[in-house]
Motif scaffolding. Sequence first.
Motif, PDB file in Angstrom:
ATOM      1  N   GLN A   1       0.825  -1.189   0.000  1.00 55.59           N
ATOM      2  CA  GLN A   1       0.000   0.000   0.000  1.00 55.59           C
ATOM      3  C   GLN A   1       0.866   1.249   0.000  1.00 55.59           C
ATOM      4  O   GLN A   1       1.981   1.251   0.525  1.00 55.59           O
ATOM      5  N   GLU A   2       0.351   2.289  -0.592  1.00 53.71           N
ATOM      6  CA  GLU A   2       0.991   3.595  -0.546  1.00 53.71           C
ATOM      7  C   GLU A   2       0.020   4.543   0.133  1.00 53.71           C
ATOM      8  O   GLU A   2      -1.096   4.772  -0.352  1.00 53.71           O
ATOM      9  N   ILE A   3       0.417   5.057   1.296  1.00 57.37           N
ATOM     10  CA  ILE A   3      -0.484   5.834   2.135  1.00 57.37           C
ATOM     11  C   ILE A   3      -0.484   7.301   1.717  1.00 57.37           C
ATOM     12  O   ILE A   3       0.578   7.922   1.562  1.00 57.37           O
ATOM     13  N   ILE A   4      -1.664   7.874   1.557  1.00 52.32           N
ATOM     14  CA  ILE A   4      -1.817   9.307   1.285  1.00 52.32           C
ATOM     15  C   ILE A   4      -1.549  10.067   2.578  1.00 52.32           C
ATOM     16  O   ILE A   4      -2.071   9.713   3.642  1.00 52.32           O
ATOM     17  N   LYS A   5      -0.753  11.120   2.486  1.00 52.61           N
ATOM     18  CA  LYS A   5      -0.397  11.906   3.667  1.00 52.61           C
ATOM     19  C   LYS A   5      -0.794  13.365   3.486  1.00 52.61           C
ATOM     20  O   LYS A   5      -0.924  13.858   2.355  1.00 52.61           O
ATOM     21  N   GLU A   6      -0.962  14.054   4.608  1.00 51.76           N
ATOM     22  CA  GLU A   6      -1.256  15.482   4.559  1.00 51.76           C
ATOM     23  C   GLU A   6      -0.081  16.219   3.927  1.00 51.76           C
ATOM     24  O   GLU A   6       1.071  15.858   4.125  1.00 51.76           O
ATOM     25  N   ARG A   7      -0.398  17.266   3.154  1.00 50.42           N
ATOM     26  CA  ARG A   7       0.638  18.116   2.570  1.00 50.42           C
ATOM     27  C   ARG A   7       0.200  19.570   2.727  1.00 50.42           C
ATOM     28  O   ARG A   7      -0.822  19.979   2.178  1.00 50.42           O
ATOM     29  N   GLY A   8       0.953  20.308   3.510  1.00 55.39           N
ATOM     30  CA  GLY A   8       0.565  21.682   3.755  1.00 55.39           C
ATOM     31  C   GLY A   8      -0.590  21.748   4.739  1.00 55.39           C
ATOM     32  O   GLY A   8      -0.661  20.967   5.684  1.00 55.39           O
TER      33      GLY A   8
ATOM     34  N   ASN B   1       0.124  14.378  -4.865  1.00 54.64           N
ATOM     35  CA  ASN B   1      -0.779  15.442  -5.289  1.00 54.64           C
ATOM     36  C   ASN B   1      -2.253  15.164  -5.014  1.00 54.64           C
ATOM     37  O   ASN B   1      -3.087  16.040  -5.225  1.00 54.64           O
ATOM     38  N   ILE B   2      -2.596  13.973  -4.549  1.00 55.07           N
ATOM     39  CA  ILE B   2      -3.990  13.737  -4.158  1.00 55.07           C
ATOM     40  C   ILE B   2      -4.408  14.694  -3.042  1.00 55.07           C
ATOM     41  O   ILE B   2      -5.482  15.320  -3.136  1.00 55.07           O
ATOM     42  N   PRO B   3      -3.611  14.881  -1.975  1.00 51.49           N
ATOM     43  CA  PRO B   3      -4.010  15.892  -0.988  1.00 51.49           C
ATOM     44  C   PRO B   3      -3.994  17.311  -1.547  1.00 51.49           C
ATOM     45  O   PRO B   3      -4.749  18.168  -1.089  1.00 51.49           O
ATOM     46  N   VAL B   4      -3.158  17.572  -2.559  1.00 49.56           N
ATOM     47  CA  VAL B   4      -3.143  18.887  -3.208  1.00 49.56           C
ATOM     48  C   VAL B   4      -4.480  19.148  -3.885  1.00 49.56           C
ATOM     49  O   VAL B   4      -5.017  20.257  -3.835  1.00 49.56           O
ATOM     50  N   VAL B   5      -5.031  18.125  -4.510  1.00 50.92           N
ATOM     51  CA  VAL B   5      -6.331  18.239  -5.170  1.00 50.92           C
ATOM     52  C   VAL B   5      -7.396  18.672  -4.170  1.00 50.92           C
ATOM     53  O   VAL B   5      -8.185  19.590  -4.425  1.00 50.92           O
ATOM     54  N   PHE B   6      -7.427  18.009  -3.022  1.00 59.92           N
ATOM     55  CA  PHE B   6      -8.400  18.375  -1.992  1.00 59.92           C
ATOM     56  C   PHE B   6      -8.133  19.774  -1.451  1.00 59.92           C
ATOM     57  O   PHE B   6      -9.080  20.541  -1.197  1.00 59.92           O
ATOM     58  N   ALA B   7      -6.861  20.125  -1.270  1.00 61.25           N
ATOM     59  CA  ALA B   7      -6.525  21.443  -0.733  1.00 61.25           C
ATOM     60  C   ALA B   7      -6.990  22.555  -1.664  1.00 61.25           C
ATOM     61  O   ALA B   7      -7.594  23.542  -1.222  1.00 61.25           O
TER      62      ALA B   7
ATOM     63  N   GLY C   1       2.396  25.494   0.430  1.00 65.88           N
ATOM     64  CA  GLY C   1       3.517  24.603   0.179  1.00 65.88           C
ATOM     65  C   GLY C   1       3.120  23.240  -0.322  1.00 65.88           C
ATOM     66  O   GLY C   1       3.927  22.317  -0.316  1.00 65.88           O
ATOM     67  N   VAL C   2       1.871  23.076  -0.780  1.00 66.24           N
ATOM     68  CA  VAL C   2       1.424  21.740  -1.186  1.00 66.24           C
ATOM     69  C   VAL C   2       1.461  21.549  -2.699  1.00 66.24           C
ATOM     70  O   VAL C   2       1.247  20.441  -3.175  1.00 66.24           O
ATOM     71  N   ALA C   3       1.699  22.610  -3.472  1.00 61.96           N
ATOM     72  CA  ALA C   3       1.610  22.478  -4.927  1.00 61.96           C
ATOM     73  C   ALA C   3       2.925  21.971  -5.516  1.00 61.96           C
ATOM     74  O   ALA C   3       3.496  22.567  -6.405  1.00 61.96           O
TER      75      ALA C   3
END
Length: 348
Positions: A21-28, A153-159, A308-310
């Motif tokens: 598995q590859e875990i999605i993490k918070e970014r920014g 970039n999945i968390p970037v999409v949500f951000a 800082g997430v982009a």
Amino acid sequence: MKKILQITFILASIICFSQNQEIIKERGNLSNSKGNIYKSLEVIDQREDKKIGEVPFGDNKEMREIVFPTTVNNFLSQWYTDSNHKGGKYELVLVLKHLKTYLGETVGKQTEGEIEFSAQTFLKEGDQYKFLYKKDTIYSFGSKNISDVMVKNIPVVFAMFLKKTYTLKPKENPVSIDALADYESYVRTNSEAYKNTQLKDGIYLNHTAFMNQTPEPGNYVFEKNDKGNVLRAVKEENGKKDKISANEMFAYVENGKAYRKTYSGFLELNKNDKGFYLISNRGYLLPAQNSAVFLSVGGGTNAGMYGGVAVGLVGILERGLRQNKARKEEKFPIYIDPLTGEYDFSEE
């Protein structure tokens, strides 16, 4: 001894499973710089398929499934709370419709990839919900480390989606939670523009006014040029003139016919059982530079645009807005999104 072996087997299974598995993490962060009015974020996960995708990692191209560390609701709500320490008055609700990753072609060292994303947001007050924003989008990437880029970039999409939501005011018409199951169908069923066979003559300054069939009050007269194109509308009352320029209009209706303001002028707005549409093409409706929006991700002014997430975000394209070489004279029905008033190029 048997118990020790069982524990060892369980731990080994967990480690083995996590390695796949590859875990999605918070970014920014998800902070609301406009002044937080939302005390919490809740996610309603309406995805028919909860699996985001499997992509290869490392030199061995090991396939790993992209997953949230917990439920998507827990992940985003906690991230939101961590980013906004001062609670507001309302609740923010995100309805997640679609989240998928896809790999494309590899040319040289570059591999293409896409994240398909569809979601809606609502302001919740008590048991009532007011629509805020919708995005139905394809994010396109190109990198030699494409799997890593997409996961990051999945968390970037949500951000980006939430930070756009913060800037918008809710629609005036509240609905119950039942309408959220298929809000688009609810809007089509209940909006005056869809229900009525005859549209009201007048000027509409925005999409909401058009959907509610509430034109600007007063008797406006259109001023047109020699080609019959509307330049402005003028109303004279009590010796005073009130002018509305063509650029201020979302649409106008004259003699029962609707005309939508576009980048290149007004076009007749038609209606069928699928909704309102124009007969046109992308080149006529949008400035060339808006067909795709590219962000600087290696530094410069845009590098920190979302806290800082982009990092790694290459391009943003609306669903169906893939670049094509269609000739400008080719025209086809382009529908108007009933929730946002934006163009829907999905049938292109």
